[in-house]
Design an enzyme around this catalytic site. Structure first.
Site, PDB file in Angstrom:
ATOM      1  N   SER A 147       0.838  -1.182   0.000  1.00 27.48           N
ATOM      2  CA  SER A 147       0.000   0.000   0.000  1.00 27.48           C
ATOM      3  C   SER A 147       0.883   1.245   0.000  1.00 27.48           C
ATOM      4  O   SER A 147       1.793   1.360  -0.823  1.00 27.48           O
ATOM      5  CB  SER A 147      -0.946  -0.047   1.200  1.00 27.48           C
ATOM      6  OG  SER A 147      -2.023   0.818   1.055  1.00 27.48           O
ATOM      7  N   ASP A 186      -8.170  -5.508  -6.100  1.00 25.43           N
ATOM      8  CA  ASP A 186      -7.801  -4.393  -5.224  1.00 25.43           C
ATOM      9  C   ASP A 186      -8.077  -3.073  -5.931  1.00 25.43           C
ATOM     10  O   ASP A 186      -7.534  -2.819  -7.004  1.00 25.43           O
ATOM     11  CB  ASP A 186      -6.312  -4.511  -4.867  1.00 25.43           C
ATOM     12  CG  ASP A 186      -5.823  -3.366  -4.003  1.00 25.43           C
ATOM     13  OD1 ASP A 186      -6.667  -2.639  -3.431  1.00 25.43           O
ATOM     14  OD2 ASP A 186      -4.591  -3.212  -3.882  1.00 25.43           O
ATOM     15  N   HIS A 211      -5.783  -6.616  -1.814  1.00 25.11           N
ATOM     16  CA  HIS A 211      -4.768  -5.678  -1.337  1.00 25.11           C
ATOM     17  C   HIS A 211      -3.574  -6.389  -0.711  1.00 25.11           C
ATOM     18  O   HIS A 211      -3.709  -7.069   0.298  1.00 25.11           O
ATOM     19  CB  HIS A 211      -5.412  -4.726  -0.328  1.00 25.11           C
ATOM     20  CG  HIS A 211      -4.699  -3.421  -0.166  1.00 25.11           C
ATOM     21  ND1 HIS A 211      -4.315  -2.644  -1.227  1.00 25.11           N
ATOM     22  CD2 HIS A 211      -4.310  -2.752   0.948  1.00 25.11           C
ATOM     23  CE1 HIS A 211      -3.731  -1.540  -0.780  1.00 25.11           C
ATOM     24  NE2 HIS A 211      -3.704  -1.586   0.539  1.00 25.11           N
TER      25      HIS A 211
END
Length: 509
Positions: free
Chosen positions: A191, A441, A466
């Site tokens: 991320s 994602d 994710h």
């Protein structure tokens, strides 16, 4: 593209999808000026005693300059980092160092949710290092969060550039103290941490030999990817499970607005959604629902997980089952509550729901989003299940000036690290970066989705969510995930081998 917190919570604020003629009217009720959060209020440690037994580490602190790019005599702060040398073969054998680039949150939470690093460290004889991102967790300048977050002056040192410099200074000092200058460093991150890992490899190529940047949306900036990309992917994740579920959610914003306009509407909404306190506006509830759908798309893993919340495998499928399978006669909002309860209360332990745990909004990620991490977002009337709205930079800027007394710099990140014409930039100046993404994602739309060169590789999985590849291995892992991780291991082995080969040749000369 990442994962503790911080307790940061940027709640997504949006308009309601009705007829096109109502769009501008509804945008006043549901303004959307902030980008979706990466982790929001859930990025803090989930108390699970077995975590510390499963992953053993020592907690240490390092004295960091407040400003790496100034020679003023400014106060320093203590940066927390976690270290494990259990499997490290040491400097005599050039044992590698696996460094996870800390995200916008408490580093312990990221450490226990990045099992891949722990799983592979023994086979590499690697040291494990988890440095915490400044202004999050225990790594607070000025002595406390209250002082660090006081105003724009104290927050001004919260930037990605400063965080990367923290990592570089820490690892350089640590290697020197351990006489490990010849040990290769491999970066990991998911991320926002994945963005940092990729940027650090580009910014400090002499510090690390390569980076695994998982779910890293380094292209989610001005005029690079379409602003509706994020919400389209979230919407498609629901639509592929059930078109009726998609339609129910899309129509629910109108029902929510209509109910809120009734005389006792807010009271009834509070009752329908089992809220701990009565609503003062529809906005908070809209944000709460929007967050749930976005997070569900992020953690739409094929097996049960406890990353953001305790969830079943394929959680969006379960949400849609409950929405579509609600008892006959259920209202649209009752159906919605049944669905989002999968996210907010799958264990059935919550009696009532708090909508906002950061009423002042003075958290780290809001600051970063209002300064350099400006990620334009919009929602399309035809393709999204969310209320339709356009990216309004003027309104966003006004909100940042009101909340933090700062003016955003939408192009600073791409000026600093690149982003426009990314293929040329990476091919010309980059090497040894893996961009891994799962197409479920919603942040994947802002990442690098194709191979750039022989050493800058995009690993794409159709069913991945994710940064699933950074999670611990499990007997429930699908074959495609096992294969993806095997490829990542092989690439990392290549980086270390080539580094060792060059070091040996240099030494012999």
């Amino acid at each position: 593209m990442a994962s503790s917190t911080v307790s940061f919570i940027i709640i997504i604020i949006i308009t309601t999808v009705l007829l096109p003629s109502l769009s501008s009217q509804l945008s006043d009720l549901f303004p959307s000026n902030n980008p979706p959060p990466f982790l929001g209020k859930h990025s803090h440690p989930i108390k699970q005693p077995n975590h510390h037994q499963q992953y053993r580490y020592e907690t240490r602190y390092f004295s960091q300059p407040l400003d790496h790019f100034s020679f003023l005599d400014l106060p320093r702060f203590r940066q927390r980092y976690l270290i494990n040398t259990e499997h490290w073969v040491g400097p005599s054998r050039s044992g590698p160092i696996f460094l996870y680039c800390g995200n916008e949150g408490d580093i312990e939470w990221f450490a226990v949710n990045t099992g891949f690093v722990w799983d592979i460290a023994p086979r590499f004889g690697a040291m494990i290092l988890f440095p915490e991102h400044r202004y999050y967790g225990d790594s607070m300048p000025f002595g406390s969060k209250e002082e660090a977050y006081r105003n724009a002056t104290t927050l001004s040192y919260l930037t990605a550039e400063q965080a990367l410099a923290d990592f570089a200074v820490l690892i350089t000092d640590l290697k020197k103290n351990l006489s490990a200058e010849g040990c290769p460093v491999v970066l990991f991150g998911g991320s926002y941490g994945g963005m940092l890992a990729a940027w650090m490899r580009l910014k400090y190529p002499h510090v690390a030999v390569g980076a695994l940047a998982s779910s890293a949306p380094i292209l989610q900036f001005e005029d690079i990817v379409p602003p509706e990309t994020f919400y389209n992917i979230v919407s498609n994740s629901f639509k592929r499970e059930s078109s009726s579920c998609f339609d129910t959610i899309k129509n629910s914003w109108n029902a929510l607005r209509s109910e809120g306009q009734k005389e006792d509407g807010l009271k009834q909404l509070s009752k329908t959604f089992h809220l701990c306190r009565e609503l003062t506006s529809v906005q908070g509830l809209s944000d709460w629902l929007d967050s749930a759908y976005s997070y569900l798309a992020m953690v739409n893993y094929p097996y049960p997980s406890n990353f953001l919340m305790p969830l079943p495998g394929h959680p969006i499928r379960e949400v849609c089952k409950r929405i579509d399978g609600s008892p006959a006669g259920s209202s649209i909002l009752e159906r919605i509550f049944n669905g989002v309860s999968v996210y907010y209360n799958y264990t059935g332990e919550v009696d009532c729901f708090q909508l906002d745990d950061d009423p002042h909004g003075m958290d780290g990620w809001n600051w970063q989003a209002c300064t350099e991490m400006v990620m334009p977002m919009s929602s399309d009337q035809n393709t999204s299940m969310f209320p339709a709205y356009d990216w309004d930079y003027s309104a966003f800027r006004e909100g940042c000036q009101r909340d933090f007394q700062v003016t955003p710099r939408p192009r600073w990140i791409t000026t600093e690290f690149g982003g426009h014409d990314i293929e040329h930039v990476l091919k010309s100046f980059g090497s040894n970066i893996i961009f891994s993404n799962g197409l479920l994602d919603p942040w994947s739309g802002g990442s690098v989705l194709k191979n750039i060169s022989e050493t800058i590789i995009a690993l794409i999985t159709k069913e991945g969510a994710h940064h699933i590849d950074l999670r611990a291995s499990s007997t429930e892992d699908p074959d495609w995930l096992v294969e993806q991780r095997a490829t990542e291991i092989k690439l990392i082995q290549g980086w270390i081998y080539n580094y060792s080969k060059k070091m040996k040749a240099t030494f012999e000369i």
